[in-house]
Design an enzyme around this catalytic site. Sequence first.
Site, PDB file in Angstrom:
ATOM      1  N   ASP A  49       0.740  -0.616  -0.137  1.00  0.00           N
ATOM      2  CA  ASP A  49       0.245  -0.135   0.003  1.00  0.00           C
ATOM      3  C   ASP A  49       0.758   0.931   0.087  1.00  0.00           C
ATOM      4  O   ASP A  49       2.176   1.302   0.577  1.00  0.00           O
ATOM      5  CB  ASP A  49      -0.878  -0.168   1.428  1.00  0.00           C
ATOM      6  CG  ASP A  49      -1.388   1.306   1.424  1.00  0.00           C
ATOM      7  OD1 ASP A  49      -2.633   1.686   0.277  1.00  0.00           O
ATOM      8  OD2 ASP A  49      -2.702   0.963   2.407  1.00  0.00           O
ATOM      9  N   ASN A  59     -10.164  -2.680  -6.195  1.00  0.00           N
ATOM     10  CA  ASN A  59      -9.622  -1.898  -7.276  1.00  0.00           C
ATOM     11  C   ASN A  59     -10.247  -1.763  -8.738  1.00  0.00           C
ATOM     12  O   ASN A  59     -10.041  -1.164  -9.155  1.00  0.00           O
ATOM     13  CB  ASN A  59      -8.408  -2.619  -7.468  1.00  0.00           C
ATOM     14  CG  ASN A  59      -7.448  -2.486  -6.371  1.00  0.00           C
ATOM     15  OD1 ASN A  59      -6.483  -3.532  -6.376  1.00  0.00           O
ATOM     16  ND2 ASN A  59      -7.880  -1.329  -5.371  1.00  0.00           N
TER      17      ASN A  59
END
Length: 264
Positions: A36, A84
Site C-alpha cells: 500500500d 480496485n
Amino acid sequence: MVTVPDLSKDNTIPGQPATDRFNVEKLPHHLAIIMDGNGRWAQERNLSRIEGHRAGAESVRIIVRTCRKIGIPILTLYAFSKENWQRPGREVQALWRLLSRYLKSELDEMTKHSIRLNAIGDIQELPKSVNRLLVDTMNKTSANSEMLLNLALSYSGRTEIVRTAQKLAAACVANQLEPAEIDEVMFSQNLYTSDMPDPDLLIRTSGEQRISNFLLWQMAYTELYVSPIYWPDFREAQLMEALADYQRRERRFGKTGEQQAKEV
Ligand code: FPP
C-alpha cells in the site's frame, strides 16, 4: 515441497551485517504483504499515481528476490483487489500493463531460481491477454519448487469464503457430503490456498491498520506488522526490519506461554 536453504553456519543472512542475526528456523514459512502507498508516494513527488505503481513494481522485484535469497518458501502479494476495479480505467489498465511487463521480464529469474508462480482470485476477470500471459507463466514455472510466489489478483477474501460455502453446499445437495462432515480442515482445503499453510506474518505498508478483505479465513492466527513506509520505498532493509520484529514475537495460538514453549 519447498525447502528452506541452509544459509550459513551462523545463520546470518548473506549480505546482512554480522550484527543482524537471524534464526533461519524462525523465518515465516508463508509471508503475505498488502502493498500500500503507491499513490501517496507519487503524490509526495508530484508524480502520477501510475508512476507510483511503476516504482511499486520495482519493490515487488526486490522483495521477491530477497525472500528467495533468505529462504522464505511462500510469498503472497495483494496486487489487485476486487474493489480496485472501481479505480479510474487508466490506472487499472496501467496496473495490468505493469503486471504483464513484470511477468515477461521475470520469467528467466523465476526459472533460474526455481520460483513457481501462482495466482489467487478471479483471474478470469482480468483482460484476456493478461490472463493468458499469467496462465502461461504459471504453466512454465509449475515444476519450480524452491519458492512459491502467489499473486492475489481480482481477489476478495469474502468472495473466496462465499464460493467455498457454495461449493460445499452443492456437494451436500448432490448427496456427496453431509453438512456435519464439513469442518475447518475441509473448508481450508476448498479455498484458493488449499495447498499452502496459512500466512505466519502479514506486512502492510503505508501505516494503514486494516486487513482490506485479504485472506480473511487464512489470517486467523497471522502475526500483523504495519510499516509506516510507502510500498515503493519498502525494500530489503525494511523487510529485514519486519522479519526481525516477527522473530522477537511469541506466538501462542490461544495457549499459555508455558504450554506453547513445551510444544516447540
Ligand atoms: C496500493 O497502493 C497498491 C495497489 C492497489 C497496486 C499494487 C501494484 C503494484 C505494486 C505494482 C504492480 C504489481 C506487480 C505484481 C508487478 P495505492 O494505489 O492504494 O496507494 P495509496 O493508498 O497511497 O493511494
